[in-house]
Scaffold this motif. Sequence first.
Motif, mmCIF file in Angstrom:
data_model
loop_
_atom_site.group_PDB
_atom_site.id
_atom_site.type_symbol
_atom_site.label_atom_id
_atom_site.label_comp_id
_atom_site.label_asym_id
_atom_site.label_seq_id
_atom_site.Cartn_x
_atom_site.Cartn_y
_atom_site.Cartn_z
ATOM 1 N N PRO A 85 21.176 37.832 33.036
ATOM 2 C CA PRO A 85 20.530 36.606 33.499
ATOM 3 C C PRO A 85 19.695 36.851 34.753
ATOM 4 N N ASP A 86 18.704 35.996 34.956
ATOM 5 C CA ASP A 86 17.866 36.084 36.148
ATOM 6 C C ASP A 86 18.610 35.645 37.404
ATOM 7 N N ARG A 127 21.723 31.950 34.453
ATOM 8 C CA ARG A 127 20.489 31.207 34.196
ATOM 9 C C ARG A 127 19.399 32.191 33.771
ATOM 10 N N PHE A 128 18.876 32.002 32.594
ATOM 11 C CA PHE A 128 17.752 32.778 32.088
ATOM 12 C C PHE A 128 16.526 31.922 32.381
ATOM 13 N N HIS A 129 15.907 32.187 33.494
ATOM 14 C CA HIS A 129 14.989 31.274 34.168
ATOM 15 C C HIS A 129 13.572 31.258 33.587
ATOM 16 N N ASP A 130 13.022 30.064 33.467
ATOM 17 C CA ASP A 130 11.601 29.819 33.185
ATOM 18 C C ASP A 130 11.106 30.616 31.983
ATOM 19 N N ARG A 131 11.711 30.407 30.824
ATOM 20 C CA ARG A 131 11.420 31.185 29.626
ATOM 21 C C ARG A 131 10.167 30.747 28.872
ATOM 22 N N ALA A 132 9.605 29.566 29.176
ATOM 23 C CA ALA A 132 8.434 29.092 28.439
ATOM 24 C C ALA A 132 7.487 28.330 29.359
ATOM 25 N N LYS A 133 6.202 28.477 29.073
ATOM 26 C CA LYS A 133 5.188 27.717 29.795
ATOM 27 C C LYS A 133 4.945 26.419 29.036
#
Length: 159
Positions: free
Chosen positions: A28-29, A39-45
Motif C-alpha cells: 500500500p501507498d 491505502r492504495f492511494h489515488d488510483r484513478a483520474k
Amino acid sequence: MSRTISTTQLTPEAFAPYGDVLDCCGAPDKIINAGKCGRFHDRAKVDVMDARVGISIFKAELRALPYTLDLIERHPEGSQAFVPMSDDPFLVIVSDGPEATPKAFVTDGAQAINFHRGTWHGVLTPLSGNGLFAVVDRIGETPNLEEHSFDTPWVIVAT
C-alpha cells in the motif's frame, strides 16, 4: 457474419491508453487507521469537466463468452469508473474508435477500471457474480453519451 476478438488478462500497462486499473497489488501507498488498513492511494483520474462527480449503483445482467459485441459507447464529457461489488471477473471492451478493432480484457476479480473521458467502450459485462457495481461518473446538464452500433458485430471469445 461476425468478426472475432480474443480476450486478454487486464493489466495496468495494456489498459493505460484507455483508462486506469484500480487494484491493490503490491504494498500500500500508506498505512492508516492505527496500522490496520492499507491505502492504495489515488488510483484513478476522475475527469468530469464542468460538472460534479456522482456515485451510482448499477445492476447488470450476467453475460457469458462467447459474447456478441454489437454496440460501443463513449462519454465525451467525463471519465467513468466501474467498481465491482463482488470479487468476480468482468469483461472490459475498449476501442480506439468505431472503425478500429476493439480490444477485450478480463479482470481478475479484484480489479476495477476507470475509462478515460472519450474512450469508446462496451457496455457493462459481468461474467459471474451478482452484477452489482458502484459507478463513479459525471453528473451534469449536458449530454454525455454517444453510441455506435456495428453493422457487422464482433464475437469475443476466451483466450
